[in-house]
Motif scaffolding. Structure first.
Motif, PDB file in Angstrom:
ATOM      1  N   TRP A   1      39.526  16.059   8.065  1.00 16.14           N
ATOM      2  CA  TRP A   1      40.670  15.125   7.491  1.00 16.14           C
ATOM      3  C   TRP A   1      41.328  14.396   8.639  1.00 16.14           C
ATOM      4  O   TRP A   1      41.056  14.806   9.631  1.00 16.14           O
ATOM      5  CB  TRP A   1      41.529  15.622   6.489  1.00 16.14           C
ATOM      6  N   GLY A   2      41.969  13.118   8.218  1.00 19.53           N
ATOM      7  CA  GLY A   2      42.792  12.518   9.263  1.00 19.53           C
ATOM      8  C   GLY A   2      43.364  11.331   8.517  1.00 19.53           C
ATOM      9  O   GLY A   2      43.727  11.356   7.449  1.00 19.53           O
ATOM     10  N   SER A   3      43.772  10.509   9.336  1.00 22.46           N
ATOM     11  CA  SER A   3      44.523   9.213   8.992  1.00 22.46           C
ATOM     12  C   SER A   3      44.148   7.958   9.902  1.00 22.46           C
ATOM     13  O   SER A   3      43.574   8.220  11.118  1.00 22.46           O
ATOM     14  CB  SER A   3      46.053   9.207   8.988  1.00 22.46           C
ATOM     15  N   ARG A   4      44.104   6.956   9.277  1.00 24.24           N
ATOM     16  CA  ARG A   4      44.064   5.555   9.964  1.00 24.24           C
ATOM     17  C   ARG A   4      45.003   4.618   9.874  1.00 24.24           C
ATOM     18  O   ARG A   4      45.272   4.559   8.475  1.00 24.24           O
ATOM     19  CB  ARG A   4      42.526   5.030  10.129  1.00 24.24           C
ATOM     20  N   PRO A   5      45.408   3.714  10.670  1.00 23.46           N
ATOM     21  CA  PRO A   5      46.431   2.585  10.429  1.00 23.46           C
ATOM     22  C   PRO A   5      45.381   1.517   9.250  1.00 23.46           C
ATOM     23  O   PRO A   5      44.338   1.447   9.538  1.00 23.46           O
ATOM     24  CB  PRO A   5      46.473   2.140  11.633  1.00 23.46           C
ATOM     25  N   GLY A   6      46.497   1.187   8.609  1.00 16.40           N
ATOM     26  CA  GLY A   6      46.017   0.083   7.456  1.00 16.40           C
ATOM     27  C   GLY A   6      46.653  -1.219   7.755  1.00 16.40           C
ATOM     28  O   GLY A   6      47.495  -1.293   8.660  1.00 16.40           O
ATOM     29  N   ALA A   7      46.435  -2.263   7.188  1.00 11.95           N
ATOM     30  CA  ALA A   7      46.852  -3.356   7.228  1.00 11.95           C
ATOM     31  C   ALA A   7      48.555  -3.399   7.001  1.00 11.95           C
ATOM     32  O   ALA A   7      49.395  -3.925   7.523  1.00 11.95           O
ATOM     33  CB  ALA A   7      46.505  -4.484   6.262  1.00 11.95           C
ATOM     34  N   ALA A   8      48.933  -2.444   6.021  1.00  6.41           N
ATOM     35  CA  ALA A   8      50.263  -2.333   5.534  1.00  6.41           C
ATOM     36  C   ALA A   8      50.694  -0.834   5.451  1.00  6.41           C
ATOM     37  O   ALA A   8      50.785  -0.537   4.311  1.00  6.41           O
ATOM     38  CB  ALA A   8      50.640  -3.108   4.266  1.00  6.41           C
ATOM     39  N   GLY A   9      50.340   0.131   6.456  1.00  6.82           N
ATOM     40  CA  GLY A   9      50.696   1.630   6.341  1.00  6.82           C
ATOM     41  C   GLY A   9      49.508   2.027   6.887  1.00  6.82           C
ATOM     42  O   GLY A   9      48.942   1.740   8.109  1.00  6.82           O
ATOM     43  N   LYS A  10      49.055   3.337   5.966  1.00  5.27           N
ATOM     44  CA  LYS A  10      47.994   3.940   6.533  1.00  5.27           C
ATOM     45  C   LYS A  10      47.079   4.662   5.623  1.00  5.27           C
ATOM     46  O   LYS A  10      47.310   4.360   4.112  1.00  5.27           O
ATOM     47  CB  LYS A  10      48.456   5.299   7.291  1.00  5.27           C
ATOM     48  N   CYS A  11      46.083   4.991   5.837  1.00  6.80           N
ATOM     49  CA  CYS A  11      44.960   5.617   4.862  1.00  6.80           C
ATOM     50  C   CYS A  11      44.786   7.084   5.376  1.00  6.80           C
ATOM     51  O   CYS A  11      44.347   7.459   6.638  1.00  6.80           O
ATOM     52  CB  CYS A  11      43.628   4.913   4.772  1.00  6.80           C
ATOM     53  N   VAL A  12      45.152   8.054   4.187  1.00 14.65           N
ATOM     54  CA  VAL A  12      44.895   9.458   4.893  1.00 14.65           C
ATOM     55  C   VAL A  12      43.647   9.781   3.970  1.00 14.65           C
ATOM     56  O   VAL A  12      43.297   9.536   2.837  1.00 14.65           O
ATOM     57  CB  VAL A  12      45.881  10.392   4.290  1.00 14.65           C
ATOM     58  N   TRP A  13      42.504  10.429   4.828  1.00 19.52           N
ATOM     59  CA  TRP A  13      41.294  10.698   4.174  1.00 19.52           C
ATOM     60  C   TRP A  13      40.829  12.034   4.463  1.00 19.52           C
ATOM     61  O   TRP A  13      41.433  12.790   5.388  1.00 19.52           O
ATOM     62  CB  TRP A  13      40.158   9.688   4.681  1.00 19.52           C
ATOM     63  N   LEU A  14      39.980  12.401   3.644  1.00 20.25           N
ATOM     64  CA  LEU A  14      39.413  13.966   3.868  1.00 20.25           C
ATOM     65  C   LEU A  14      38.191  14.132   3.309  1.00 20.25           C
ATOM     66  O   LEU A  14      37.614  13.165   2.555  1.00 20.25           O
ATOM     67  CB  LEU A  14      40.431  14.997   3.236  1.00 20.25           C
ATOM     68  N   GLU A  15      37.248  15.064   3.700  1.00 19.13           N
ATOM     69  CA  GLU A  15      35.818  15.386   3.199  1.00 19.13           C
ATOM     70  C   GLU A  15      35.551  16.530   2.803  1.00 19.13           C
ATOM     71  O   GLU A  15      36.268  17.417   3.639  1.00 19.13           O
ATOM     72  CB  GLU A  15      34.907  14.649   4.278  1.00 19.13           C
ATOM     73  N   VAL A  16      34.898  16.691   1.754  1.00 19.48           N
ATOM     74  CA  VAL A  16      34.635  18.175   1.260  1.00 19.48           C
ATOM     75  C   VAL A  16      32.959  18.040   1.157  1.00 19.48           C
ATOM     76  O   VAL A  16      32.293  16.963   0.666  1.00 19.48           O
ATOM     77  CB  VAL A  16      35.207  18.366   0.140  1.00 19.48           C
ATOM     78  N   PRO A  17      32.342  19.086   1.473  1.00 18.58           N
ATOM     79  CA  PRO A  17      30.849  19.140   1.089  1.00 18.58           C
ATOM     80  C   PRO A  17      30.498  19.212  -0.432  1.00 18.58           C
ATOM     81  O   PRO A  17      31.407  19.790  -1.327  1.00 18.58           O
ATOM     82  CB  PRO A  17      30.293  20.237   1.510  1.00 18.58           C
TER      83      PRO A  17
END
Length: 169
Positions: free
Chosen positions: A128-144
């Motif tokens: 999982w992680g996060s990345r900056p967005g145009a107005a805030g951020k995106c928190v993402w995660l992956e599962v198999p």
């Protein structure tokens, strides 16, 4: 005989302005998992994987509501290998797990419930992680994905929300 179209690879739910975004996100995720044949799962492992995904979505959307100024959107991106969950919010600050020293705790005291959502994410997600967005951020995660998942192969039906660097575990 009823013919079914293949399930879409990407599912998008706009959360901005919705009442009860956590419940709506859980229902939306349940529908997507059913379309991808995670539910009803024939095996206990498949059912547990689906329950974990719904819990992860609940935690990340709740965090966006509580700490991110409100959830903007939920994206579910399924391939035969993995499910990627993305939630946007308007706070550009990256998420900080409880106990890591970087987060602020409620002034009510350490005995209050809460603050452990990212620890659940860290435990259940492959990465999982996060990345900056145009107005805030995106928190993402992956599962198999469990065996038997029916998602279109990678490269089809892209929503354009993927990206970011994985959190190292």
């Amino acid at each position: 005989m009823e013919q079914r179209r293949p399930a879409r690879r990407n599912w998008l739910l706009v959360l901005d302005g919705l009442a009860d975004p956590v419940s709506r996100s859980r229902d939306f995720t349940h529908r997507a998992l059913t379309a991808w044949h995670w539910l009803p799962a024939a095996t206990a492992e498949g059912r547990q994987a689906a329950e974990d995904v719904v819990l992860l979505v609940s935690e990340v959307v709740a965090n966006a509501c509580l700490h991110g100024g409100g959830a903007g959107a939920l994206v579910l991106d399924c391939t035969p290998e993995r499910l990627r969950i993305e939630v946007t919010d308007i706070n550009p600050a990256p998420p900080v797990p409880a106990g890591s020293g970087g987060g602020r705790r409620r002034s009510a005291g350490a005995g209050w419930p809460g603050g452990y959502g990212l620890l659940i994410v860290d435990r259940l997600a492959r990465e999982w992680g996060s990345r900056p967005g145009a107005a805030g951020k995106c928190v993402w995660l992956e599962v198999p994905c469990p065996p038997g998942t029916r998602c279109p192969p990678a490269g089809r039906d892209r929503a354009g929300f993927s990206g970011g660097s994985p959190a190292r575990r």
